[in-house]
Write a protein that holds these residues in place. Structure first.
Motif, PDB file in Angstrom:
ATOM      1  N   PRO A  69       0.780  -1.240   0.000  1.00  0.00           N
ATOM      2  CA  PRO A  69       0.000   0.000   0.000  1.00  0.00           C
ATOM      3  C   PRO A  69       0.813   1.293   0.000  1.00  0.00           C
ATOM      4  N   SER A  70       2.064   1.248   0.390  1.00  0.00           N
ATOM      5  CA  SER A  70       2.873   2.468   0.342  1.00  0.00           C
ATOM      6  C   SER A  70       3.421   2.731  -1.066  1.00  0.00           C
ATOM      7  N   ASP A  71       3.238   1.774  -1.974  1.00  0.00           N
ATOM      8  CA  ASP A  71       3.727   1.876  -3.356  1.00  0.00           C
ATOM      9  C   ASP A  71       2.536   2.154  -4.279  1.00  0.00           C
ATOM     10  N   ILE A  72       1.978   3.366  -4.183  1.00  0.00           N
ATOM     11  CA  ILE A  72       0.766   3.717  -4.922  1.00  0.00           C
ATOM     12  C   ILE A  72       1.097   3.957  -6.396  1.00  0.00           C
ATOM     13  N   GLU A  73       0.396   3.243  -7.280  1.00  0.00           N
ATOM     14  CA  GLU A  73       0.553   3.438  -8.724  1.00  0.00           C
ATOM     15  C   GLU A  73      -0.493   4.407  -9.266  1.00  0.00           C
ATOM     16  N   SER A  74      -1.690   4.354  -8.692  1.00  0.00           N
ATOM     17  CA  SER A  74      -2.714   5.321  -9.083  1.00  0.00           C
ATOM     18  C   SER A  74      -3.738   5.453  -7.968  1.00  0.00           C
ATOM     19  N   PHE A  75      -4.351   6.602  -7.954  1.00  0.00           N
ATOM     20  CA  PHE A  75      -5.386   6.917  -6.979  1.00  0.00           C
ATOM     21  C   PHE A  75      -6.560   7.483  -7.758  1.00  0.00           C
ATOM     22  N   ILE A  76      -7.755   6.900  -7.572  1.00  0.00           N
ATOM     23  CA  ILE A  76      -8.926   7.336  -8.323  1.00  0.00           C
ATOM     24  C   ILE A  76     -10.079   7.579  -7.352  1.00  0.00           C
ATOM     25  N   ALA A  77     -10.582   8.805  -7.346  1.00  0.00           N
ATOM     26  CA  ALA A  77     -11.787   9.149  -6.593  1.00  0.00           C
ATOM     27  C   ALA A  77     -12.851   9.439  -7.635  1.00  0.00           C
ATOM     28  N   SER A  78     -14.039   8.860  -7.459  1.00  0.00           N
ATOM     29  CA  SER A  78     -15.074   9.060  -8.471  1.00  0.00           C
ATOM     30  C   SER A  78     -16.433   9.276  -7.836  1.00  0.00           C
ATOM     31  N   GLY A  79     -17.292   9.930  -8.601  1.00  0.00           N
ATOM     32  CA  GLY A  79     -18.662  10.175  -8.165  1.00  0.00           C
ATOM     33  C   GLY A  79     -18.758  11.316  -7.176  1.00  0.00           C
ATOM     34  N   LYS A  80     -19.153  12.476  -7.637  1.00  0.00           N
ATOM     35  CA  LYS A  80     -19.348  13.639  -6.773  1.00  0.00           C
ATOM     36  C   LYS A  80     -18.109  13.924  -5.921  1.00  0.00           C
ATOM     37  N   VAL A  81     -16.973  14.063  -6.565  1.00  0.00           N
ATOM     38  CA  VAL A  81     -15.708  14.308  -5.866  1.00  0.00           C
ATOM     39  C   VAL A  81     -15.655  15.765  -5.407  1.00  0.00           C
ATOM     40  N   LYS A  82     -15.285  15.943  -4.139  1.00  0.00           N
ATOM     41  CA  LYS A  82     -15.143  17.286  -3.580  1.00  0.00           C
ATOM     42  C   LYS A  82     -13.905  17.306  -2.691  1.00  0.00           C
ATOM     43  N   LEU A  83     -13.031  18.305  -2.932  1.00  0.00           N
ATOM     44  CA  LEU A  83     -11.831  18.513  -2.127  1.00  0.00           C
ATOM     45  C   LEU A  83     -11.953  19.895  -1.513  1.00  0.00           C
TER      46      LEU A  83
END
Length: 151
Positions: A69-83
């Motif tokens: 898990p510390s070796d992240i290749e991609s991160f995807i947030a989907s559906g009504k994304v809010k930062l």
């Protein structure tokens, strides 16, 4: 300003060492880790809370490499994304970060709001290495629009 906000959100979500010392709370309706596909998936009303940023999405998927898990290749947030931070809010349909090329793509009905104004676009690409943020229109008839307030 947009770069600083998005970088903080991505670093938080990828749980890089700089954030590991601060409390991060992640809640969702379901959390699944699939060792075969190397995916960690939060589904349903996902909320990530960190002292400097809060993130909402319908689904968050982190794909990791051979080193776990510390070796992240991609991160995807989907559906009504809010930062959201104290200074600004960014929304869209999907956010994808790939550490290999240091690009963050926020796509689909992108809106970034801060004290300086509002920008609407089809896509926002932030190059973390060069500190360049590029807003593009959505399709042939769409346009990037901005409304700015003088300070």
């Amino acid at each position: 300003m947009i770069k600083r906000f998005l970088l903080a959100a991505i670093l938080l979500l990828l749980a890089l060492p700089a954030f590991a010392q601060q409390p991060v709370q992640i809640t969702s309706d379901l959390f699944t880790v699939d060792e075969k596909t190397k995916e960690a998936v939060f589904t349903g009303n996902v909320v990530v809370v960190h002292p400097t940023v809060k993130v909402w999405a319908d689904k968050v998927v982190a794909v990791y490499g051979q080193e776990g898990p510390s070796d992240i290749e991609s991160f995807i947030a989907s559906g009504k994304v809010k930062l959201e931070t104290d200074e600004q809010t960014a929304t869209g349909d999907q956010a994808v970060f790939t550490p290999g090329d240091q690009l963050l793509r926020l796509t689909g009905n992108v809106v970034v709001i801060n004290a300086s104004g509002t920008i609407q676009a089809g896509e926002l690409v932030v190059n973390m290495e060069t500190n360049v943020s590029t807003f593009t229109s959505s399709g042939s008839s769409g346009r990037v629009t901005g409304v700015f307030t003088s300070q």
